[in-house]
Scaffold this active site. Structure first.
Site: not given
Length: 284
Positions: A228-229
């Protein structure tokens, strides 16, 4: 009307790039319709997107541009505007993003093709059938690491067999392996149900409620092995207040997820997104 093309590129910034690119297009009989550019002063890198029409065919334009790209050290892509991006959708048990994307495609509001849908559950096979899209059920419940690797190999087969350009995790609740993330680098988009990096993990809207936040959001980003980055393409936000229970936040959040994901897919499919390290340049 002559065929339309999109040329997008990035390279080390230096004088003469625009002149060289537009001059080459002129030599090929190109007529520029739109042009956007951006210079990243921090990294001395130049970004450009040009939409143009030309009588020349795509292979001839590719051949003409290749020497220029080598001279300037460009990362570049030239595509026919009429060609639709072929998208594989991955989904688990939450179908709001899947249903939204299928509706947008069906009504002509999202210019992509969806040759296949993959899921680790069977919940949406009837929805896929109603849109005449092949549905692949690759279960993972209680799977070992070896079984997970075999399941990802099946996803790779679907990608190859259907000549997939972009993989979209439409609330696909499985973590992709680092190997698959590398294989799909710059070609996979995920929707995350919060502002990154706040409120990771389970029940982000409940976490937001407990913290009393006044603003919630959804983030569409490219998939990387850092969970999620990945580079952010689009974010959507909504203001909330103390009177809204977590269930209402979930409903608001799902609407934002649909909007942010659809925009990100559209901009990628229209070749408006360029990677800039951990960031993106989006020419809207």
């Amino acid at each position: 009307m002559n065929p339309r093309f999109v040329l997008k590129l990035s390279c080390p910034d230096r004088a003469g790039i625009v002149h060289a690119v537009t001059g080459m297009l002129l030599q090929q009989g190109g007529n520029i319709l739109t042009s956007h550019q951006h210079g990243d002063a921090d990294h001395a890198r130049f970004f450009m997107r040009i939409e143009f029409e030309a009588q020349a065919e795509e292979p001839a334009l590719q051949a003409a541009f290749t020497p220029l790209a080598a001279e300037f050290g460009m990362d570049w892509e030239l595509v026919a505007r009429a060609r639709k991006t072929r998208v594989l959708l991955l989904v688990s048990k939450l179908g709001h993003c899947l249903n939204d994307l299928l509706f947008r495609v069906q009504t002509g509001h999202l210019p992509i093709e969806i040759p296949a849908i993959v899921s680790n559950h069977r919940d949406f096979y009837q929805l896929a059938a109603s849109h005449n899209i092949p549905f692949h059920h690759f279960p993972l419940l209680g799977a070992t690491e070896a079984q997970k690797a075999a399941q990802e190999d099946k996803i790779r087969e679907v990608v190859a067999d259907n000549q997939i350009d972009l993989v979209v995790l439409a609330r696909y609740m499985q973590i992709l392996s680092p190997a698959l993330c590398r294989d799909l680098s710059g070609k996979a988009i995920n929707i995350h149900h919060s502002f990154l990096p706040s409120f990771k993990g389970a029940k982000p809207y409940h976490q937001a409620y407990e913290r009393g936040v006044k603003l919630i959001g959804a983030t569409a980003h490219y998939v990387t092995s850092d969970l999620d980055e990945g580079p952010i393409i689009e974010q959507e936000v909504a203001r909330i207040d103390h009177s809204m229970p977590p269930e209402q936040l979930v409903g608001i959040g799902r609407d934002m997820e649909c909007v942010a994901l659809a925009r990100a897919i559209q901009w990628h499919a229209e070749h408006r997104v360029l990677l800039n390290g951990n960031r993106t340049v989006v020419f809207r």
